[in-house]
Design an enzyme around this catalytic site. Sequence first.
Site, PDB file in Angstrom:
ATOM      1  N   ARG A   1     -26.947 -34.384 -26.268  1.00 13.52           N
ATOM      2  CA  ARG A   1     -25.861 -35.208 -25.815  1.00 13.52           C
ATOM      3  C   ARG A   1     -25.091 -36.000 -26.794  1.00 13.52           C
ATOM      4  O   ARG A   1     -23.938 -36.575 -26.714  1.00 13.52           O
ATOM      5  CB  ARG A   1     -26.123 -36.058 -24.666  1.00 13.52           C
ATOM      6  CG  ARG A   1     -26.527 -35.252 -23.309  1.00 13.52           C
ATOM      7  CD  ARG A   1     -27.259 -36.178 -22.246  1.00 13.52           C
ATOM      8  NE  ARG A   1     -26.351 -37.064 -21.738  1.00 13.52           N
ATOM      9  CZ  ARG A   1     -25.599 -36.957 -20.497  1.00 13.52           C
ATOM     10  NH1 ARG A   1     -26.149 -35.801 -20.005  1.00 13.52           N
ATOM     11  NH2 ARG A   1     -24.858 -37.695 -19.961  1.00 13.52           N
TER      12      ARG A   1
ATOM     13  N   GLU B   1     -16.007 -29.783 -35.766  1.00  5.01           N
ATOM     14  CA  GLU B   1     -16.897 -30.423 -35.275  1.00  5.01           C
ATOM     15  C   GLU B   1     -18.393 -30.124 -36.047  1.00  5.01           C
ATOM     16  O   GLU B   1     -19.191 -31.216 -36.077  1.00  5.01           O
ATOM     17  CB  GLU B   1     -17.106 -29.516 -33.687  1.00  5.01           C
ATOM     18  CG  GLU B   1     -16.282 -29.980 -32.531  1.00  5.01           C
ATOM     19  CD  GLU B   1     -16.460 -29.107 -31.377  1.00  5.01           C
ATOM     20  OE1 GLU B   1     -16.584 -29.662 -30.549  1.00  5.01           O
ATOM     21  OE2 GLU B   1     -16.655 -27.992 -31.511  1.00  5.01           O
TER      22      GLU B   1
ATOM     23  N   LYS C   1     -22.216 -34.332 -26.285  1.00  9.05           N
ATOM     24  CA  LYS C   1     -21.704 -33.179 -25.639  1.00  9.05           C
ATOM     25  C   LYS C   1     -21.093 -33.483 -24.433  1.00  9.05           C
ATOM     26  O   LYS C   1     -20.282 -32.768 -23.778  1.00  9.05           O
ATOM     27  CB  LYS C   1     -23.162 -32.552 -25.224  1.00  9.05           C
ATOM     28  CG  LYS C   1     -23.176 -31.311 -24.520  1.00  9.05           C
ATOM     29  CD  LYS C   1     -22.670 -30.291 -25.280  1.00  9.05           C
ATOM     30  CE  LYS C   1     -22.626 -28.885 -24.552  1.00  9.05           C
ATOM     31  NZ  LYS C   1     -21.883 -27.761 -25.298  1.00  9.05           N
TER      32      LYS C   1
ATOM     33  N   GLY D   1     -22.657 -45.565 -19.423  1.00  8.92           N
ATOM     34  CA  GLY D   1     -21.122 -45.820 -18.866  1.00  8.92           C
ATOM     35  C   GLY D   1     -20.779 -47.127 -19.791  1.00  8.92           C
ATOM     36  O   GLY D   1     -21.301 -47.447 -20.485  1.00  8.92           O
TER      37      GLY D   1
ATOM     38  N   HIS E   1       7.380 -25.271 -41.118  1.00 11.09           N
ATOM     39  CA  HIS E   1       8.151 -26.439 -40.822  1.00 11.09           C
ATOM     40  C   HIS E   1       7.358 -27.801 -41.285  1.00 11.09           C
ATOM     41  O   HIS E   1       7.689 -28.791 -40.630  1.00 11.09           O
ATOM     42  CB  HIS E   1       8.566 -26.744 -39.260  1.00 11.09           C
ATOM     43  CG  HIS E   1       9.523 -25.543 -38.977  1.00 11.09           C
ATOM     44  ND1 HIS E   1      10.776 -25.320 -39.396  1.00 11.09           N
ATOM     45  CD2 HIS E   1       9.156 -24.460 -38.048  1.00 11.09           C
ATOM     46  CE1 HIS E   1      11.008 -24.229 -38.703  1.00 11.09           C
ATOM     47  NE2 HIS E   1      10.235 -23.783 -37.984  1.00 11.09           N
TER      48      HIS E   1
END
Length: 601
Positions: free
Chosen positions: A27, A480, A596, A101, A496
Amino acid sequence: MCGIVGYIGNQEAQPILLDGLRRLEYRGYDSAGIAVMQQQKISVRKCAGRIDKLQQLTDASPLHGSIGIGHTRWATHGEPTDLNAHPHTDVKGDIAIVHNGIIENHAALRRHLEAQGCVFVSQTDTEVVAHLIHTLYRGDMMAALQQAIRMLSGSYALAVLCESEPDVLYCVRLGSPLVVGVGQGEMFLASDIPAILPHTRDVLILEDREIAVLKRGSIEVFDDLGARKTPAPLHVSWDAAAAEKGGFAHFMLKEIFEQPDAVRKTLSAYCGPDGLQEMLPGAPDLVNFIACGTAYHAGMAGAYYFAQLADTESAAHIASEYRYRKLFPHANEAVVAISQSGETADTLAALRQAMEMGAHTAALTNTLGSTLDRTVSRSLLTYAGPEIAVASTKAYITQVETLLLMAMDLGLRKGKLTRERAKELLDGLAKLPEKMESLLKNQAYLQQYCDRHMHEKLMFFIGRGMDHSLAMEAALKFKEISYLPCEAYAAGELKHGPIALINNGTPVIAICTQESLLEKTLSNLRETKARGAETICVCPQRFAERAAREADIVWTVPDADELLLPLLVMLPMQLLAYHMAVAQGRDVDKPRNLAKSVTVE
Ligand code: G6P
């Protein structure tokens, strides 16, 4: 992003916690720690760095006890230091917590608690929760938790140990996932299912604001007002081996090789002997996808499929942008949230926005029982199995496949796609896994290319239409895991501005799956070659000759229907990123700074 584990039973907790933390490593984290109840006293071991370092600490000074909590931290408030690592304790050290959290009102709470004499030792938002619970505790942890969660704003999954209640493990969640594994005389707690698979496949997924009281032989769940709830456990069909490396050097490589099987399983889930299932309810005339990262790129491919096959206006949106955008209600709109984990905070928030606006909503996720899966009435699963490597491969491929099937189903129901064309595509899809297998057999050329180019400073990926979405995904894989700066551009847009970055030898990889755009993209490739680029064309066998006239190198994939080619060309792109990362000695499965499952905004 942060991971939580917990154990209560009759075995030694420490090895179970450490093993669980290792299973959550993917994770993304930068420090780790555990707390164990040792003879009714809480003891903590924690440190910045990898779990191996924590293991050294626990080897030198083991914790003995059969109840404990553990955590991998991905720093948000305060640097990754020993002191900021979880678990955190209150002033006396008789309450220990781990938290995932963000506590948004942590600063105000900290001032309030400091005024009451609490002394803080870390910079984290989490430490306020430990002190808060301590000040609210009057011999009943349920009551203290109920009060505490009324005072916290933000998102949290919390696990709590308390010396005064030494045979109980408490947990509660709001917005961050938490699952309980139900064993025989023992309970396991984790942020996601793979971490508890070696112990049990019976899991109970906590809902927002539910408080679970875990004892050795029982689990009780209450809502935030104390009313008892009786959630039914879910039986997970994934086995533990699905979340192991199985002889591969990295999870990412294993997952790349699992793609043919994942495509087979996903096809058979939605297409039986009677043909395609009805996937999206109703017949929307506007379909919007919301997602982040790789899932967003799958959404871009999905939008292309919906336009081509269902004649339906469709677009993909980055969830973190969509959620703050002014939205215009549309009478017959479907909003589909796409997410491997089903827990991405921005995707969930964007979905809520769409729901408030009154759109029909659906989800496409790889994770049964995830918040996303449970939020919508129509949830479609991808059958990729657990994806552990941070860089998504098999989840992406099955997302694109399922979106293709969704577009076909809608096209058929709207009369925009003929039965014959649908059959052609389904037959082609059934043959695809074999082609993928043959493609995966030969990767030496990609490895050699990466060995030769490992010192590149910049790479370009270009394509038009559908291929632009593939170029973006290919470049993301590179960024990554190899940390190599990459540009992904719509081929026609290069002139461009970005063409100014091209230097002698800069690799430019053009993805060409669409016949009608082939010449256009090849001519853009020629423009980069004229400025010194080394050009590569990735295309089906049938374009090889034409591609060889323009590109220095041509990498082919087996021929297939144009709409199925995205599922083939991404394989060499994933392998290329993988071999580049290996050549550069990167931590392939756990790239720096990435998580993750991104459960914060
Ligand atoms: C993180 C991961 C990406 C992933 C994205 C969306 O950034 O590192 O690989 O694509 O989140 O995740 P989701 O679970 O919503 O698909």
